[in-house]
Design an enzyme around this catalytic site. Sequence first.
Site, PDB file in Angstrom:
ATOM      1  N   SER A 107     -37.614  -1.499  68.977  1.00 14.65           N
ATOM      2  CA  SER A 107     -38.826  -1.988  69.488  1.00 14.65           C
ATOM      3  C   SER A 107     -39.838  -1.005  70.028  1.00 14.65           C
ATOM      4  O   SER A 107     -41.076  -1.348  70.349  1.00 14.65           O
ATOM      5  CB  SER A 107     -38.432  -3.059  70.455  1.00 14.65           C
ATOM      6  OG  SER A 107     -37.598  -2.385  71.591  1.00 14.65           O
TER       7      SER A 107
ATOM      8  N   HIS B   2     -39.945  -1.535  77.856  1.00 16.20           N
ATOM      9  CA  HIS B   2     -40.825  -1.268  76.871  1.00 16.20           C
ATOM     10  C   HIS B   2     -42.359  -0.760  77.453  1.00 16.20           C
ATOM     11  O   HIS B   2     -42.906  -1.401  78.369  1.00 16.20           O
ATOM     12  CB  HIS B   2     -41.310  -2.426  76.155  1.00 16.20           C
ATOM     13  CG  HIS B   2     -39.874  -2.917  75.356  1.00 16.20           C
ATOM     14  ND1 HIS B   2     -38.940  -3.952  75.788  1.00 16.20           N
ATOM     15  CD2 HIS B   2     -39.459  -2.581  74.349  1.00 16.20           C
ATOM     16  CE1 HIS B   2     -38.099  -4.200  75.119  1.00 16.20           C
ATOM     17  NE2 HIS B   2     -38.235  -3.380  73.998  1.00 16.20           N
TER      18      HIS B   2
ATOM     19  N   GLY C 292     -34.775  -4.752  68.508  1.00 18.48           N
ATOM     20  CA  GLY C 292     -33.460  -4.956  68.632  1.00 18.48           C
ATOM     21  C   GLY C 292     -32.644  -4.110  67.649  1.00 18.48           C
ATOM     22  O   GLY C 292     -31.264  -4.420  67.676  1.00 18.48           O
TER      23      GLY C 292
ATOM     24  N   ASN D 258     -30.794   0.840  71.889  1.00 12.41           N
ATOM     25  CA  ASN D 258     -29.997  -0.320  72.076  1.00 12.41           C
ATOM     26  C   ASN D 258     -28.318  -0.402  71.808  1.00 12.41           C
ATOM     27  O   ASN D 258     -27.656  -0.875  72.409  1.00 12.41           O
ATOM     28  CB  ASN D 258     -30.479  -1.395  70.843  1.00 12.41           C
ATOM     29  CG  ASN D 258     -31.915  -1.742  71.084  1.00 12.41           C
ATOM     30  OD1 ASN D 258     -32.239  -2.128  72.078  1.00 12.41           O
ATOM     31  ND2 ASN D 258     -32.519  -1.844  69.748  1.00 12.41           N
TER      32      ASN D 258
ATOM     33  N   ASP E  96     -40.570  -5.836  82.115  1.00 11.61           N
ATOM     34  CA  ASP E  96     -39.128  -5.756  81.661  1.00 11.61           C
ATOM     35  C   ASP E  96     -38.561  -4.510  82.130  1.00 11.61           C
ATOM     36  O   ASP E  96     -37.055  -4.095  82.034  1.00 11.61           O
ATOM     37  CB  ASP E  96     -38.722  -6.242  80.164  1.00 11.61           C
ATOM     38  CG  ASP E  96     -39.293  -5.167  79.087  1.00 11.61           C
ATOM     39  OD1 ASP E  96     -39.942  -4.058  79.553  1.00 11.61           O
ATOM     40  OD2 ASP E  96     -39.433  -5.308  78.172  1.00 11.61           O
TER      41      ASP E  96
END
Length: 228
Positions: free
Chosen positions: A55, A207, A93, A121, A204
């Site tokens: 991402s 990012h 993801g 991730n 979040d």
Amino acid sequence: MMNRFVFIAKMLLIGAILTSCNSKNKETAEQKDSVKTTSKTPASAKKTIVFFGNSLTAGYGLDDPSQAFAGLIQKRIDSLGLSYKVINAGVSGETTSGGNSRIDWLLKQPLDIFVLELGGNDGLRGIPVSETRKNLQAILDKVRAKYPDAKLVLAGMQIPPNMGQKYASEFKAVYAEIADKNKITLIPFLLEGVGGESKLNLPDGIHPTAEGHKILAENVWVRIKDLL
């Protein structure tokens, strides 16, 4: 009557001169357009840089994906008149395992520079570092086997210590180990200057914002500019 004929003759002469000038101007414009066209590098002749990641590469959360660091690298390249096209192969993801499964399809198209940005991730999910190492190496091996002359770049990643200090340290070290083993270019920490900075990240906290991606682009550029 004579004066009338003289007047008509003068008007015809002026018309002929204007027509001639317009014709020359048109020819000059066409010549300029021709020069512009031939001076541009055809897309098929440009070399290819592939950013293969998750991402972060994809530009998750941005209004315009071209604001992500890969798109900003393309703008920098264009401004310098370099004959490269950037392919953003980021998938939100994505883990290193998913990347290892996906890379075969991507390698159907030629590439000249390959930037690998995966593993974040894995760290957030607590996947064993040995597994992350194995998958990153497998991806690099596949790229090198298919395109032995391609230049390879590995983007390093770090994770918060809440996963355990030992795990976080081992995770951070794996990127330098792989880069050294394969003799490839390493971006020590892709999120340098951005990670942990709330104003440069989306709500979040993971990012980057558009401003954050500008810093990421600079982190990448200083490492790849000499490869172009």
